[in-house]
Design an enzyme around this catalytic site. Structure first.
Site, PDB file in Angstrom:
ATOM      1  N   CYS A  35       0.988  -1.144   0.469  1.00  0.00           N
ATOM      2  CA  CYS A  35       0.010  -0.078  -0.366  1.00  0.00           C
ATOM      3  C   CYS A  35       1.500   1.289  -0.159  1.00  0.00           C
ATOM      4  O   CYS A  35       0.333   2.328  -0.724  1.00  0.00           O
ATOM      5  CB  CYS A  35      -0.937  -0.098   1.308  1.00  0.00           C
ATOM      6  SG  CYS A  35      -0.215  -0.347   2.947  1.00  0.00           S
ATOM      7  N   HIS A  62      -3.376   6.900   4.408  1.00  0.00           N
ATOM      8  CA  HIS A  62      -1.664   6.589   4.549  1.00  0.00           C
ATOM      9  C   HIS A  62      -0.635   7.994   4.232  1.00  0.00           C
ATOM     10  O   HIS A  62      -1.617   8.431   3.196  1.00  0.00           O
ATOM     11  CB  HIS A  62      -0.945   5.610   4.052  1.00  0.00           C
ATOM     12  CG  HIS A  62      -0.863   4.420   4.671  1.00  0.00           C
ATOM     13  ND1 HIS A  62      -1.453   4.438   5.480  1.00  0.00           N
ATOM     14  CD2 HIS A  62      -0.484   2.967   3.685  1.00  0.00           C
ATOM     15  CE1 HIS A  62      -1.069   2.355   5.561  1.00  0.00           C
ATOM     16  NE2 HIS A  62      -0.654   2.200   4.905  1.00  0.00           N
TER      17      HIS A  62
END
Lengths: 336, 336
Positions: free
Chosen positions: A139, A244
């Site tokens: 990711c 994130h």
């Protein structure tokens, strides 16, 4: 997602997890065509009822027979499940898009971000008469490369220094619940429950919990490495739920000024630029949560490098969506 | 802190703030000698009662007459108060240790970290018959330099790439309260109260709220710049209460291997090494909160640089303590 007679049979492996649930949401949002959909999970979750596009489904236990007739299998059930059942699915003729790290470094398994390297999976199609494996990158890597690749194409990135600010979701739904539980406990003056993580996460941050290798980097950081670009990463878990953030310092072979970089990013697919200096408005995890696009801001000439050979950027992306489920579904779309 | 007839008269300016309160705590912990202590704050706080070392004090309003007979004045009441009252205190013969940014870039005002550059304030002493100004560096800078300077002395740092993870305390006690309040509100499904910051801070992070300059860096980032070392910094506010973390990438002129670096840091004053790879134990903001030492870990050779010319480290330090109050009191100790 919509039902079509000629469309593929899809299986979602790990359907009860955070990414599994997001697979369903993204498939539906993007109107992905399907003839049938199998909801697969561990024995523990088998029998659970799920509603998907106004239809009731029963979660089935993942077994060696789960992949009969499955054209596309979206996996997000952890590396060991992928390692065991991925090859079984391929054997049965399924094309597996795997969200774990199991096949990321395996030769001949394309590691694909559709906006970055679609050519890596050329020739792999539903109906080609055999199964295949395709890996979804980590990711943090996806989110970083969504912004870095368009710049790399123009000016060739020679080195990157990345520091991450990673959300709870990267460790799954249970980690998100633990962050919430811990936060309530700390606010009530109680000791925090530490089951998923070994230490307090609420109002704290810590070096990513992936195992540390002999060179001192942890596995999460080494996943960001690349054979063409020199990368050093520091991966940190912060008390944020599902998106994130990354602070990325770039060195370029060719000069690239910040205005050109901003224009390139504005025109990059899957990228949105949020870079309003006057009102101090830049990407935040909250603002990109549940969004498809990766947001980039704080685009500025690196004052520590000569001329226009360096840039600093700050990137945020939904870890569950572009960092996992969306990227996998985009890969699945390319299989049709 | 202890009472002594021959000891200096001390004033604490901004005594009701987060750093002001920490000044008292550090003075007491370190048994700082004093003859008298004045508790100074704005008109709004004047009249409040404080207990210090079992003695009751009344907070006095800061005025132009506050510094009569004061030998050492510790300021932490914001830049504009320092700009107005700092010179007045000096005029009255006080030595001012200022925690704001007001005098950091002013010529002839030493900017001092006692472990780093004590020589910068040589000759300035209580009893020298005149006042003086000494500036406390920015908190992120202090925490970074506590770790970087010992390495710089050995191998000369040529460039640093810093990404910060900054706590609420850097914006004062009210910001810490807002983070707590917002977190409660978000957990209850209510919209978060945004008074100190313009956006949600709970379970989120954002680019530091300091004004952004023309070059795209914000003022907090430019504070980390140095005339001898090239620095690029990205300063991010994370939902942590009182200690900062920093991911620091270092480039060296001379080779420096990671074992030597670890040894240097283990022996550096005010630094503690927490670098246990096997048990994934590295510095965290929580672990350094209310501690004097700056913690360093994740010490590793930078794989993106050739040979031993690069290191990555991760540093945590209590923003209120070493990042502010402790550093100022250490400076005050050197004045005796």
């Amino acid at each position: 997602m919509s039902y079509q007679e000629s469309a593929p049979c899809v299986a979602v492996v790990g359907v009860t997890g955070a990414v599994g649930q997001e697979f369903l949401s993204v498939l539906s949002d993007r109107d992905f065509p399907y003839r049938s959909i199998k909801m697969l999970a561990s024995k523990r979750s088998a029998g659970k009822q799920l509603s998907f596009q106004d239809k009731a489904y029963t979660v089935e236990e993942l077994t060696e027979d789960s992949f009969d007739g499955v054209d596309i299998a979206l996996f997000s059930a952890g590396g060991s499940i992928s390692k065991k059942f991925g090859p079984i699915a391929v054997e049965k003729g399924s094309i597996v898009v795997d969200n774990s790290s199991a096949f990321r470094m395996v030769e001949n398994v394309p590691l694909v971000i559709p906006e970055v390297n679609p050519e890596a999976m050329s020739g792999i199609k539903v109906g080609m008469g055999k199964g295949a494996l395709i890996a979804n990158p980590n990711c943090s890597t996806i989110i970083c490369l969504m912004a870095a690749t368009p710049l790399h194409r123009r000016a060739k990135v020679t080195r990157m220094v990345v520091s991450t600010y990673q959300a709870a979701s990267g460790a799954g739904a249970a980690a998100m619940e633990e962050l919430e539980l811990q936060t309530r406990e700390v606010l009530e003056g109680k000791p925090p429950t530490c089951k998923i993580f070994s230490q307090q996460y609420a109002f704290n941050l810590f070096s990513h919990n992936a195992p540390v290798l002999e060179n001192g980097y942890n596995e999460e950081e080494m996943k960001m490495n690349d054979k063409d670009v020199r990368v050093t990463a520091t991966c940190i878990r912060v008390p944020v739920m599902r998106a994130h953030a990354e602070s990325v310092n770039l060195q370029f072979e060719k000069p690239l000024d910040e205005d050109t970089a901003r224009d390139i990013l504005k025109n990059a697919p899957g990228v949105v630029v949020i870079d309003d200096r006057a009102s101090n408005h830049f990407p935040t995890p909250l603002e990109v949560s549940n969004k498809d696009d990766v947001a980039v801001g704080r685009i500025r000439r690196d004052v520590s490098q000569d001329g226009n050979h360096g840039l600093d950027i700050f990137v945020c992306g939904d870890q569950v969506r572009k960092g996992a489920a969306l990227n996998a579904v985009q890969i699945a779309e390319m299989l049709l």
